[in-house]
Scaffold this motif. Sequence first.
Motif, mmCIF file in Angstrom:
data_model
loop_
_atom_site.group_PDB
_atom_site.id
_atom_site.type_symbol
_atom_site.label_atom_id
_atom_site.label_comp_id
_atom_site.label_asym_id
_atom_site.label_seq_id
_atom_site.Cartn_x
_atom_site.Cartn_y
_atom_site.Cartn_z
ATOM 1 N N LEU A 54 0.850 -1.198 0.000
ATOM 2 C CA LEU A 54 0.000 0.000 0.000
ATOM 3 C C LEU A 54 0.877 1.235 0.000
ATOM 4 N N ASN A 60 -4.609 3.638 -3.765
ATOM 5 C CA ASN A 60 -4.305 2.241 -3.528
ATOM 6 C C ASN A 60 -5.272 1.397 -4.343
ATOM 7 N N ARG A 92 0.008 3.389 7.741
ATOM 8 C CA ARG A 92 -0.696 2.261 7.132
ATOM 9 C C ARG A 92 -1.022 1.166 8.129
#
Length: 139
Positions: A54, A60, A92
Motif C-alpha cells: 500500500l 491504492n 498504514r
Amino acid sequence: MREILSNLLWIGNTRDSHDVKNVLHLGIAAVIDLALEEPPVRLTREIIYCRLPLIDGAENQPVVLATAVETVARLIQEEVPTLVACSAGMSRSPAIVAAALSLIRGTDFETEFKQLAVNHPSDVAPGLWNELQELLKEV
C-alpha cells in the motif's frame, strides 16, 4: 513494536518485521507487510507472510486495501498472533488494524484509530483515511 491485543496483535515498522529472532520469540505466526517502498521480509517457512503493498496516500488498489483489512480481521478472529507492519509503523499499519478491529467489533473506524493512537505517534494520510472510510461503508 507495540502490542495491541495481548499475545495476538502487534503494530510495527519495517525494522520490527525484519527482526526474525524477535518475531519468533514473541510467538508471532503471521506478518502482514504493507510497505510498498521497502524490500520484502525474509522469514522462516512456518510464518505466514502476506505482502500487501500500500502507499501512504490515495490511489491504492481497492482489492489490495480490502484484502489487507479482511486478512488482518480474519487472523484476529482465528487468534493467529499477527504483526502488521509498514515503513514507520505510524500510518498504514495502525490504519489497517483500526479498520480490521472496526470490522470485527462493528464499531466506528475513527474511534478505533483514536484508541490505537493514544500515547503513540500516528499520522495517516488523508487519501488512505478516505479510502478506508469508503471501504468500510461497503462491507
